[in-house]
Scaffold this active site. Structure first.
Site, PDB file in Angstrom:
ATOM      1  N   ASP A 589      37.056 -22.389 135.953  1.00 54.94           N
ATOM      2  CA  ASP A 589      37.834 -23.555 136.201  1.00 54.94           C
ATOM      3  C   ASP A 589      38.675 -23.575 137.347  1.00 54.94           C
ATOM      4  O   ASP A 589      39.179 -22.513 137.874  1.00 54.94           O
ATOM      5  CB  ASP A 589      38.781 -23.465 134.981  1.00 54.94           C
ATOM      6  CG  ASP A 589      37.923 -23.605 133.629  1.00 54.94           C
ATOM      7  OD1 ASP A 589      36.859 -24.368 133.814  1.00 54.94           O
ATOM      8  OD2 ASP A 589      38.546 -23.311 132.493  1.00 54.94           O
ATOM      9  N   ASP A 595      49.066 -22.116 136.682  1.00 54.40           N
ATOM     10  CA  ASP A 595      48.476 -21.114 135.949  1.00 54.40           C
ATOM     11  C   ASP A 595      48.690 -19.507 136.292  1.00 54.40           C
ATOM     12  O   ASP A 595      48.913 -18.619 135.488  1.00 54.40           O
ATOM     13  CB  ASP A 595      46.925 -21.364 136.190  1.00 54.40           C
ATOM     14  CG  ASP A 595      46.359 -22.382 135.588  1.00 54.40           C
ATOM     15  OD1 ASP A 595      46.837 -22.972 134.197  1.00 54.40           O
ATOM     16  OD2 ASP A 595      45.365 -23.074 136.026  1.00 54.40           O
ATOM     17  N   GLU A 618      43.144 -15.857 130.355  1.00 53.56           N
ATOM     18  CA  GLU A 618      42.044 -16.621 130.801  1.00 53.56           C
ATOM     19  C   GLU A 618      42.046 -16.530 132.196  1.00 53.56           C
ATOM     20  O   GLU A 618      41.174 -16.851 132.946  1.00 53.56           O
ATOM     21  CB  GLU A 618      42.462 -18.135 130.017  1.00 53.56           C
ATOM     22  CG  GLU A 618      41.451 -19.123 130.457  1.00 53.56           C
ATOM     23  CD  GLU A 618      41.771 -20.309 130.075  1.00 53.56           C
ATOM     24  OE1 GLU A 618      41.746 -21.496 130.998  1.00 53.56           O
ATOM     25  OE2 GLU A 618      42.123 -20.602 128.816  1.00 53.56           O
ATOM     26  N   GLU A 619      43.042 -16.290 132.873  1.00 57.22           N
ATOM     27  CA  GLU A 619      43.185 -16.305 134.247  1.00 57.22           C
ATOM     28  C   GLU A 619      42.550 -14.834 135.071  1.00 57.22           C
ATOM     29  O   GLU A 619      42.421 -14.611 136.192  1.00 57.22           O
ATOM     30  CB  GLU A 619      44.715 -16.361 134.871  1.00 57.22           C
ATOM     31  CG  GLU A 619      45.235 -17.462 134.250  1.00 57.22           C
ATOM     32  CD  GLU A 619      44.495 -18.806 134.287  1.00 57.22           C
ATOM     33  OE1 GLU A 619      43.861 -19.208 135.605  1.00 57.22           O
ATOM     34  OE2 GLU A 619      44.394 -20.004 133.609  1.00 57.22           O
ATOM     35  N   ASP A 637      46.166 -17.421 126.767  1.00 53.36           N
ATOM     36  CA  ASP A 637      46.041 -18.510 127.646  1.00 53.36           C
ATOM     37  C   ASP A 637      47.285 -19.061 127.993  1.00 53.36           C
ATOM     38  O   ASP A 637      48.195 -19.485 127.156  1.00 53.36           O
ATOM     39  CB  ASP A 637      45.222 -19.806 127.068  1.00 53.36           C
ATOM     40  CG  ASP A 637      45.074 -21.034 127.915  1.00 53.36           C
ATOM     41  OD1 ASP A 637      45.544 -20.856 129.181  1.00 53.36           O
ATOM     42  OD2 ASP A 637      44.462 -21.833 127.440  1.00 53.36           O
ATOM     43  N   LEU A 639      48.577 -20.986 130.262  1.00 52.08           N
ATOM     44  CA  LEU A 639      49.107 -22.168 130.291  1.00 52.08           C
ATOM     45  C   LEU A 639      47.898 -23.240 130.038  1.00 52.08           C
ATOM     46  O   LEU A 639      47.060 -23.460 130.867  1.00 52.08           O
ATOM     47  CB  LEU A 639      49.640 -22.554 131.855  1.00 52.08           C
ATOM     48  CG  LEU A 639      50.116 -23.847 132.061  1.00 52.08           C
ATOM     49  CD1 LEU A 639      51.237 -24.099 131.295  1.00 52.08           C
ATOM     50  CD2 LEU A 639      50.811 -23.838 133.687  1.00 52.08           C
ATOM     51  N   ASP A 640      47.824 -23.631 128.914  1.00 52.99           N
ATOM     52  CA  ASP A 640      46.640 -24.612 128.335  1.00 52.99           C
ATOM     53  C   ASP A 640      47.045 -26.020 128.802  1.00 52.99           C
ATOM     54  O   ASP A 640      48.305 -26.280 128.578  1.00 52.99           O
ATOM     55  CB  ASP A 640      46.700 -24.685 126.786  1.00 52.99           C
ATOM     56  CG  ASP A 640      45.678 -25.573 126.489  1.00 52.99           C
ATOM     57  OD1 ASP A 640      44.581 -25.408 126.511  1.00 52.99           O
ATOM     58  OD2 ASP A 640      46.456 -26.421 125.707  1.00 52.99           O
ATOM     59  N   GLU A 802      42.034 -19.108 123.170  1.00 59.95           N
ATOM     60  CA  GLU A 802      42.229 -20.413 122.409  1.00 59.95           C
ATOM     61  C   GLU A 802      41.945 -20.424 121.230  1.00 59.95           C
ATOM     62  O   GLU A 802      43.113 -20.575 120.308  1.00 59.95           O
ATOM     63  CB  GLU A 802      41.776 -21.527 123.241  1.00 59.95           C
ATOM     64  CG  GLU A 802      42.168 -21.511 124.768  1.00 59.95           C
ATOM     65  CD  GLU A 802      41.413 -22.455 125.771  1.00 59.95           C
ATOM     66  OE1 GLU A 802      42.235 -23.229 126.124  1.00 59.95           O
ATOM     67  OE2 GLU A 802      40.244 -22.328 125.639  1.00 59.95           O
TER      68      GLU A 802
END
Length: 867
Positions: A589, A595, A618-619, A637, A639-640, A802
């Site tokens: 992404d 993020d 996630e990062e 996660d 910063l969704d 998530e």
């Protein structure tokens, strides 16, 4: 050092309403200072905020010290010292206002008789003597009425004793000969005079420091630390335990003890320190490290240069405290120092405004030129407003510091650092409870409202943050009185108190045998044993402790992120847009600047909490080990919905918490195995929703409810939302939430369901509406509130970061989550095959999701869209 994990010192909201400190006018004083703040009349109001204090892993507190244990310092104090040493001194030194036959003399004789029979005499209410604090004392006495002096908590008995002395002599009664009369004034004056010789040495050092600063030379951490040590060892000057000759112990001159205390600070004090954070405190004061030199506001950050000193004793200790306050101003560590003193005499030597003014005047009028120059500079600090003297009744009462009146808490919260002096104040930091000595100071003081430095010499049989090996060595050197003689000291810093007592209580308030996720370790006893086939997991005390710490860290990270998001538009070059070079995250992404910022915020808070071992984000490509001693793993996660930031649409953070399981993969050190456990193995999960307000939703344990909190921007604490009722998703709603623009790409089953829902040709016969924010947290939170369902039909969402956490929260809220194949994701015993595995998600009202699944194929094939 041993961190004492058998004791948890995280906060719990359980407790009684904390009495406020009543203050409307201060007692009569000889002369008002140039700058001082009188006690506010608003402090007479009783706080309606539940008291939240440190707790052990199961939500309890260690036992409070009482005076009914023969041989203890507490027993000797209440059964003998208060009467034979203190009260006898009051009679001796105040003959002019305690003439035989007077009401004051009769009242004190009655108090003397009570103390003579302390084992049978019972606590009664403080008489209504005109004191502004009587209503508060009425509440403070209530839990102890009928208890004997020895059965009541030790700290209460001592403060109560001194308040009874004032009532007996008529201190607050304008008609009394002793109105406004300090019954300990003679002792205080003797202590001040005894310290004048040592003040000469102190003045030379203080003047040299000030002159060096005036010449433009910057202060060093070691110089600032020296004055912290001077203030610490000055605490030996507690007049309530001085011999009656004014300090002439072992021969020598009257001022020997004061001179020796100063010498200790300059030379041999190091070997008597059982805990020493003074170097870190000095660097913090100079702004060289730590978060405490800034306070975030809605518009960013600003420097905060206010320091508070909660003063303890008069005499030479007060001289040392004022020297520290002088150095803080001269060294540029503070633009203002607030000296928080007692509103009335107590504990013999405790300092009032008059004592502070007397000390300043004595220095300024000294025949010694160095002392006089130091005193003149102190007077200038008062007249310029660099020093402010603030008396308060809150410092004259026994309630723990986590139950201070809200007005006092608000004042302290504005301080860059609060320096708490002395043993009685330290006892209030600990609630006068017998914490395990190795329990981290940061844990016990987690509820303090501002960065904190405690300077204390040991004069009571309690403590925390003391490594076991140092405690053992001190006990070997002084086996009888190492905890009570004032020989040993501590300088203990909590640069960022964790707070968040309401959040921590989700872990600490559950029953000790509460069941957590099955599938991690089988057992019925606290993580051990258990019958064959049992699916219960009951956490050990250490694991419960680390879970609570981890939840608090997640809450504080969410708070910091909320402040960062609020100020993002003002700092767009730093926080908005994509990262340099169009960086992509671990799953391909487009990675936004925020993020990366959010990921760092969560990792930093979790790394410092002491409970989290593994962090998977996630990062990040792979999990990172934060603390090898931790027992928790967090999947997050950070910063969704980060694409929404640039246009100010709501975003969120999502997280799940797992237990580190020794039998997974190659063991506890296998981060991938620890962070790819099944969704059902989560111990807790939640999300933060950043919109008009910042909300935090958490669920803990197999049977725990989903609890919604709201961030109080004034205090930085998350408080339980609205009426405190758990978040519950209705069984049916009338909303579906997904991207309708993808309708033509959906499978036949999903297209048929949406068509029927739009027309009202469904099981309810009601037409459904579409609501879609394109922020998973926003859509999920609305669904939990109003019902219906939300999700994404293509394999786009990350299972571990998530989907699994939201499925855990949904279960706690009475909702259900599915990937379109299984009826309930929380029933799946398989974890992801890889950390960043993706899946579809349909989550919401039980009946709505069940109806959706009757349409057959609702899962879209993988497809990438431009936006």
């Amino acid at each position: 050092p041993d961190r004492g994990y058998n004791m948890l010192a995280l906060a719990s909201p359980a407790g009684t309403t904390a009495p406020a400190s009543a203050s409307s006018s201060s007692p009569r004083r000889a002369r008002p200072p140039t700058r001082r703040v009188a006690p506010s009349s608003s402090r007479g109001m009783i706080s309606t905020t539940p008291s939240g204090g440190p707790r052990t892993w199961d939500g309890s507190t260690p036992p409070v010290i009482t005076s009914d244990e023969p041989g203890s310092w507490a027993h000797d104090t209440v059964s003998r010292r208060l009467r034979e040493d203190i009260l006898a001194r009051v009679f001796r030194d105040n003959a002019d206002v305690l003439a035989s036959g007077t009401i004051a003399e009769a009242n004190l004789r009655a108090l003397d008789a009570e103390l003579a029979a302390a084992a049978t005499s019972v606590i009664t209410r403080v008489p209504r003597d005109g004191g502004p604090d009587v209503d508060t004392w009425t509440q403070l006495c209530e839990p102890h009425l009928g208890k004997t002096w020895l059965e009541a908590p030790w700290l209460f008995a001592e403060f109560y004793f001194y308040r009874r002395i004032l009532a007996a002599i008529g201190y607050f009664d304008p008609a009394s000969p002793a109105f406004g009369h300090d019954p300990f004034a003679r002792d205080k004056r003797a202590g001040l005079d005894a310290g004048m010789g040592a003040a000469t040495q102190l003045a030379r050092r203080a003047n040299a420091f000030a002159e060096k600063r005036q010449s433009g030379s910057a202060a060093t951490a070691e110089e600032v630390r020296l004055f912290l040590m001077v203030a610490l060892w000055g605490n030996r000057m507690d007049l309530s335990i001085w011999p009656e000759d004014g300090g002439n112990e072992g021969g020598g001159t009257k001022g020997d003890r004061a001179a020796n205390a100063f010498a200790d600070a300059l030379s041999s004090g190091e070997k008597y320190l059982l805990s020493d954070d003074s170097q870190a405190a000095a660097r913090l004061l100079l702004g060289a490290e730590g978060p405490a030199d800034k306070r975030q506001t809605a518009g960013g950050t600003k420097k905060n240069k206010n320091v508070s000193i909660v003063v303890d004793n008069a005499g030479f200790e007060l001289t040392c405290d004022l020297a520290l306050a002088d150095a803080l101003i001269a060294g540029g560590c503070a633009s203002r120092v607030t000296l928080r003193v007692k509103a009335h005499p107590t504990f013999v030597s405790d300092a009032t405004v008059k004592d502070a003014m007397d000390t300043i005047d004595a220095m300024a009028s000294s025949a010694d030129a160095d002392v006089a120059a130091m005193g003149a500079r102190w007077r200038q600090h008062l007249s310029s407003g660099a020093w402010v003297l603030v008396p308060d009744f809150a410092w004259c009462q026994p309630q723990p510091f986590w139950s201070l009146p809200e007005a006092v808490v608000t004042e302290l919260r504005s301080s860059r650092l609060v320096i708490v002096k002395g043993d009685a104040n330290y006892r209030r930091l600990l609630g006068d409870a017998r914490w395990d000595l190795a329990t981290p100071f940061e844990d016990v003081t987690c509820c303090f409202p501002a960065p904190l430095l405690a300077l204390r010499t040991l004069k009571a049989e309690l403590g925390c943050g003391i490594p076991r090996e140092k405690a053992s060595k001190a006990a070997e050197k002084h086996p009888v009185d190492w905890m009570t003689s004032g020989t040993f000291g501590c300088a203990q810093l909590n640069a960022a108190p964790a707070g968040q007592h309401a959040v921590a209580s989700l872990a600490t308030s559950l029953p000790p045998d509460a069941s957590f996720a099955g599938g991690g370790r089988q057992g019925k006893g606290k993580g051990e044993g258990g019958g064959e086939g049992s699916s219960l997991l009951i956490l050990t005390e250490r694991e419960r402790l680390d879970l609570a710490k981890t939840l608090v860290a997640l809450a504080n990270a969410s708070r910091e992120l909320a402040r960062t998001l609020r100020s993002a538009p003002a700092r767009s070059s730093v926080t908005l847009g994509s990262t340099a070079g169009g960086t992509r995250n671990a799953t391909g992404d487009d990675q936004r600047k925020l993020d990366v910022v959010a990921d760092d915020i969560f990792a930093t808070h979790l790394a410092s909490c002491g409970g989290t071992r593994w962090y998977s984000s996630e990062e990040r490509e792979a999990p990172v080990e934060l603390d090898a001693s931790g027992t928790m793993a967090v999947c997050c996660d950070p910063l969704d919905g980060s694409r929404n930031i640039d246009c100010n649409i709501p975003v969120g953070s999502i997280f799940g918490v797992y237990r580190v399981v020794p039998t997974l993969g190659t063991g506890e050190g296998d981060g991938v195995a620890q962070c790819t456990q099944p969704a059902r193995s989560q111990l807790a999960a939640g999300y933060a929703h950043h919109s008009g307000a910042t909300t935090l939703v958490l669920a803990v344990g197999d049977e725990g409810s989903a609890v919604e909190f709201v961030l109080d921007d004034d205090t930085g604490a998350f408080v339980v939302a609205a009426d405190g009722a758990p978040l519950r998703c209705p069984k049916r709603g009338q909303i579906y939430s997904l991207n309708d623009a993808r309708f033509d790409d959906w499978p036949e089953g999903l297209r048929s369901y949406v068509t029927d829902a739009r027309r009202g040709e469904n099981q309810t016969g009601e037409q459904y509406s579409a609501r879609y924010v394109c922020s998973l947290v926003g859509d999920f939170h609305r669904t939990m509130k109003y019902g219906g369902w939300c999700g994404n039909p293509r394999p786009h969402l990350r299972l571990q970061f998530e989907v699994a956490p939201l499925a855990f929260v949904a279960r706690a809220a009475g909702a259900v989550a599915t990937d379109g194949l299984r009826e309930d994701l929380m029933a799946n015993e398989r974890g992801p095959s890889a950390a960043h595995e993706r899946t579809p998600l349909f989550v919401g009202s039980v009946d709505d999701v069940a109806e959706l699944l009757t349409y057959g194929d609702v899962r879209q094939v993988a497809k990438t869209y431009a936006l």
